[in-house]
Design a protein around this motif. Sequence first.
Motif, mmCIF file in Angstrom:
data_model
loop_
_atom_site.group_PDB
_atom_site.id
_atom_site.type_symbol
_atom_site.label_atom_id
_atom_site.label_comp_id
_atom_site.label_asym_id
_atom_site.label_seq_id
_atom_site.Cartn_x
_atom_site.Cartn_y
_atom_site.Cartn_z
ATOM 1 N N ASP A 95 0.808 -1.218 0.000
ATOM 2 C CA ASP A 95 0.000 0.000 0.000
ATOM 3 C C ASP A 95 0.843 1.270 0.000
ATOM 4 O O ASP A 95 0.403 2.319 0.465
ATOM 5 N N VAL A 96 2.047 1.203 -0.508
ATOM 6 C CA VAL A 96 2.916 2.383 -0.577
ATOM 7 C C VAL A 96 3.437 2.509 -2.002
ATOM 8 O O VAL A 96 3.928 1.537 -2.574
ATOM 9 N N GLU A 97 3.309 3.684 -2.565
ATOM 10 C CA GLU A 97 3.915 3.942 -3.878
ATOM 11 C C GLU A 97 4.595 5.288 -3.852
ATOM 12 O O GLU A 97 4.047 6.283 -3.355
ATOM 13 N N LEU A 98 5.799 5.330 -4.395
ATOM 14 C CA LEU A 98 6.578 6.553 -4.521
ATOM 15 C C LEU A 98 6.932 6.747 -5.987
ATOM 16 O O LEU A 98 7.318 5.787 -6.667
ATOM 17 N N THR A 99 6.807 7.950 -6.484
ATOM 18 C CA THR A 99 7.233 8.264 -7.847
ATOM 19 C C THR A 99 8.048 9.546 -7.842
ATOM 20 O O THR A 99 7.808 10.449 -7.023
ATOM 21 N N ALA A 100 9.008 9.618 -8.737
ATOM 22 C CA ALA A 100 9.802 10.832 -8.927
ATOM 23 C C ALA A 100 10.132 10.931 -10.401
ATOM 24 O O ALA A 100 10.662 9.984 -10.989
ATOM 25 N N ASP A 101 9.805 12.063 -11.016
ATOM 26 C CA ASP A 101 10.035 12.259 -12.450
ATOM 27 C C ASP A 101 10.690 13.615 -12.682
ATOM 28 O O ASP A 101 10.099 14.661 -12.394
ATOM 29 N N ALA A 102 11.911 13.592 -13.178
ATOM 30 C CA ALA A 102 12.612 14.812 -13.561
ATOM 31 C C ALA A 102 12.327 15.102 -15.033
ATOM 32 O O ALA A 102 12.183 14.174 -15.841
ATOM 33 N N TYR A 103 12.246 16.375 -15.379
ATOM 34 C CA TYR A 103 11.909 16.720 -16.762
ATOM 35 C C TYR A 103 12.625 17.986 -17.197
ATOM 36 O O TYR A 103 13.058 18.810 -16.380
ATOM 37 N N GLN A 104 12.743 18.103 -18.495
ATOM 38 C CA GLN A 104 13.260 19.310 -19.129
ATOM 39 C C GLN A 104 12.398 19.627 -20.340
ATOM 40 O O GLN A 104 12.137 18.758 -21.171
ATOM 41 N N ILE A 105 11.951 20.888 -20.441
ATOM 42 C CA ILE A 105 11.144 21.348 -21.574
ATOM 43 C C ILE A 105 11.852 22.548 -22.191
ATOM 44 O O ILE A 105 12.049 23.566 -21.513
ATOM 45 N N ARG A 106 12.238 22.437 -23.425
ATOM 46 C CA ARG A 106 12.832 23.564 -24.147
ATOM 47 C C ARG A 106 11.872 24.026 -25.233
ATOM 48 O O ARG A 106 11.370 23.208 -26.005
ATOM 49 N N ILE A 107 11.629 25.324 -25.263
ATOM 50 C CA ILE A 107 10.710 25.901 -26.246
ATOM 51 C C ILE A 107 11.444 26.982 -27.030
ATOM 52 O O ILE A 107 12.054 27.889 -26.448
ATOM 53 N N LYS A 108 11.375 26.875 -28.339
ATOM 54 C CA LYS A 108 12.010 27.842 -29.229
ATOM 55 C C LYS A 108 10.936 28.709 -29.878
ATOM 56 O O LYS A 108 9.868 28.239 -30.221
ATOM 57 N N ASP A 109 11.242 30.003 -30.023
ATOM 58 C CA ASP A 109 10.326 30.973 -30.640
ATOM 59 C C ASP A 109 9.022 31.068 -29.861
ATOM 60 O O ASP A 109 7.930 31.109 -30.437
ATOM 61 N N ARG A 110 9.142 31.107 -28.553
ATOM 62 C CA ARG A 110 7.966 31.203 -27.694
ATOM 63 C C ARG A 110 7.217 32.504 -27.974
ATOM 64 O O ARG A 110 7.814 33.570 -28.150
ATOM 65 N N ILE A 111 5.886 32.395 -28.011
ATOM 66 C CA ILE A 111 5.050 33.565 -28.305
ATOM 67 C C ILE A 111 4.663 34.239 -26.994
ATOM 68 O O ILE A 111 4.125 33.609 -26.089
ATOM 69 N N VAL A 112 4.982 35.530 -26.898
ATOM 70 C CA VAL A 112 4.681 36.308 -25.700
ATOM 71 C C VAL A 112 4.084 37.644 -26.111
ATOM 72 O O VAL A 112 4.129 38.043 -27.285
#
Length: 792
Positions: free
Chosen positions: A567-584
Motif C-alpha cells: 500500500d505504498v507507492e513513490l514516484t519521482a520524475d525529472a523533466y526538461q522542456i525547451r521551447i524555441k520561438d515562444r510567443i509572448v
Amino acid sequence: MTSKNAPTVFLAALLAATAQAEPASSSTTTATAALDSVIVTGTRTTGTKVSESVSPISIVSADDLMQTGQRNVIDALARLEPSFVARALGGDYANIVRSATLRGQGPNQTLVLVNGKRRHTTAFISTSGGLTSGAAAVDLDQIPVSAIERIEVLRDGAAAQYGSDAIAGVINIILKNSQTEGTLDVSYGQFHKSDINPNGLGNGRTRSVSASKGFRLDGDGFLDISAEWRDKLHTNQTGPELRTTTIDKYASRIIGDAAYDLGALGFNAGKTLANGIEAYAFGTFATRRADSYQNQRLPNNPAFATLVAAGIYTQGFEPRETTSEQDRSITAGVRGRFAGDGRWDASLTTGGDRIDLGVDNTINVDLFNDTGSSPTRASIGRFSNRQTTANLDFSKPFDVGLARPLQLAGGLEARQEQYGIGAGDFASHYEGGTQAFVGLTEHDAGTHDRNVFGAYFDAELRPAQGLQLGAALRTEHYNDFGDTTTGKLSARWDASPAFALRGTVSTGYRAPNLAEQYFSSTLVTPVFTYVQLPANSAAAKLAGAQNLKPEKSDNISLGLVAHPAKDVELTADAYQIRIKDRIVLKTGISGAPAAAAIAAAGIVAQPGTSAFYANYFANGIDTTSRGLDLSAQTRSDFGAAGFVKWSLAGNFQHLKIDKADPSFSLGVLSPLTDSTPKHKLVATADYTLRDFTGTLRVTHYGRTSQWTQDGLTGGAPWHEEVVKPAFIVDLEVGYEFSDGLRLAVGANNIANKRPEQVPLATALPTGGQLYPAFSPYGINGAFYYANASWRF
C-alpha cells in the motif's frame, strides 16, 4: 518551522506514516486503489493502469474535486494537482475568463481533451500581463463539475500522440457514464472579509446547485445527464484611493474577483447497435453572465469637466466591464472491432465559444462634447471561436512471439478552426471611444479560418518481461504554417515488482492560434491607453511586429516508480522542456513607431490620456524549464478508530531564458521566469471512521515574484513584487447518513493567509492594487463553505 525546510518536513512526515502503515482491511478502499485505475490518456493499449504508465500521470476523482469545497474545475484542480497553478486574478476581462498553467508553462501549452477528444478554446485572449498573457486556452470553468467522473492529468510532452498544444501535458476530462446513479449537490460559501477595504461587495458569496442522473437505454445503453447553476458576488481587495479627490477613499473596486452567474448542462451517452458497433455522443452547453470593475474616474479630472457641469457623474464614476457568453461542444461517433481484437473509432466534434463584451456606467466624452449626449452603456464588440474536428482511429495488437503483443495504432484527423471579431456600438468607438474599453470597429471586424490535417502512428511493445517500449510519430499540415512532424520515444523497465525506471523523449509543435494572430483591443486607464494590435496586421508592422511563427519544443523526462511496502507507492520524475520561438505579449511600445501604428489602426486619444502604448504578440524568446514531480501515498489502519490515507505530491520547477529579443522588457521576461512558485507541495490526510470523514490538506508554495512597471511612468523604474513562501491549510469534515445524504463544512486557507503587499510605487497612481495579482493562493484569504450532497 521555517519555509526553507518545508520539503524536508513534508517528506519526513510521510515516511513516518509509511513506517507505521499496517495491512489494509478488505472492507475499506486502499491507498493504491487509484494506482490500479485504468487510464486512457498517454497510451493506446487498453487496460493500462496508472502504476504501469511510462509517463507521470495523476487521476483526480469526482469525490476529490467535490471535497475541495470548490465547485469549478480550475479552483478545485489547483488545490489537488501540484503542477497546476491558477493566477489570483487577471486584469479587466481576463478577470472573468480565467486560465491556469501546467508545469510552469503557458495555458496555451496544455492540451485539454474531453473523453479523449480535443476541446475548443475560449474566444477571449488575455492581454493583462503575466504568464497567462496571450492565453486563448480552454475555459475549464464552462465544464460542469457534476458531469465529471475523473480527470487524468498527463505531465509529459504529448504532441506526437495528440497534436498541437500538448507541450506541457494533457488534461483529459472523463465524463460520467452511469446507467442508474444520481447525485444532487447544494453548496454555499463566502470569503473572509477584506483586511483593506470595508466594502466587501458580498465577499465572493458563492452558491451552487448541481445534479446528475444516469439512465439505462434499452439494456446495455446509458444516458448520463448533468446540470449545474452557480453564482458568485464580487470580492473587493482594493486599497484606498491615493489621488486627490473628494469622493469616498474606498469607492474604487477594481481589485477583486469578478461576479458571475453560470448555468451549464452536460450529457454522455452510449448504445451498442447491430454487429457490435457502439454509437456514442457527449457534450456540454454553458452560458455565463459576468462583470468586473475598472478604475475609478474622478470628478476633478479636467477631461470630465463638461460632464460635471452638465450634472453627469458629479461624484465620479467607475466603469464596469460586462460579458455575455455562450459555450457549447458536442461529439458524436461510432466505434467497433475488426479482425478479431482490432478496434476502430470514427468521431466528429464541433464546439465553440461566443463572448459579447460590454461596458456599463461609462461614457464617450468626445461624443458628449460633440452632440450633447452619450449612452452610459455600450456594446464593445464580440469575439467568437469555433472548432470542428473529425477523427478516424485504429488500433490492434499483433502477436509477435514476445512477452505481450505488439500494439499498433494509427489515425487521421481533420480540423477546421474559425475566429471571428464583431464591431461594437457606434458610441463605443466614436473618436476616442468609451471609458475603460474602446469598442471594436469595422477595421477590427472579420472572420478568419484555418484548416489542419494530420496523421499519426503509434507503437507499443513489451519485448521482454518488465520492459516496455513505445514510439509515436505525427505529421500535420496547416494551411497557414505548412507542414510539421513530431515524434516521441518512451521506455519503462520494471527491475522488480517493487522498482521501475521510466523515461520519454519527444518533440512538440504549437502553431499560433487564430486569436494570437488577429485579436485586437483598446484598454483605457485614468492615465494610459494600451492598444493591442493584431500581430499580423499592417498597423502592427509599423510598430516593429513580424508575422508569427510556430513554437517548437523538445521534452525529456526520466523517472522512477517504487513500491517499498504494501500500500505504498513513490514516484519521482525529472523533466526538461525547451521551447524555441515562444510567443509572448510584447508591451510598452511608445514613441513614433507606436504613434504611427496606432494611427494606422484608426485609434485616437481620449480626453485626459497622457500616453499611448502599443502591444502585440511576438516570437523571440527561447526558454528551458527543468523540474521534478514527486508523489507518495500510503495508509494507516487504526482498526476500530478508523483509517487514514496519506498522500504527498509536489512539483519543483525552474525556467530560464536562453535567448530573448533585447527589446523585451522585464514586464515580459519576469512573468515567465518568476511568477509561478518555485515549488508547490500538497500533503493530504483523508480520515474515515465509519460514516464520518475528515480531510486535512496542507499546501506549501515556494517563492513567487515578478518585476512590475512603475505605476506613474508605465515603465522604468521596475519594482520587484514578492510572494513569500507560505503554508495554506484546508480542512473539511463531513458525515454521511444511511440514505446517501452527506453534510460537510470546511474552509480553504483556514488561517486567512494573504500575500505580502506590493511596493507602493507599483500600486500608483490610484493606490488600488496592494496585493500581487500573480499570487498562487489568491488574495481573498479564507473561504468558508458548507454543502449537502445526496447520492441516489
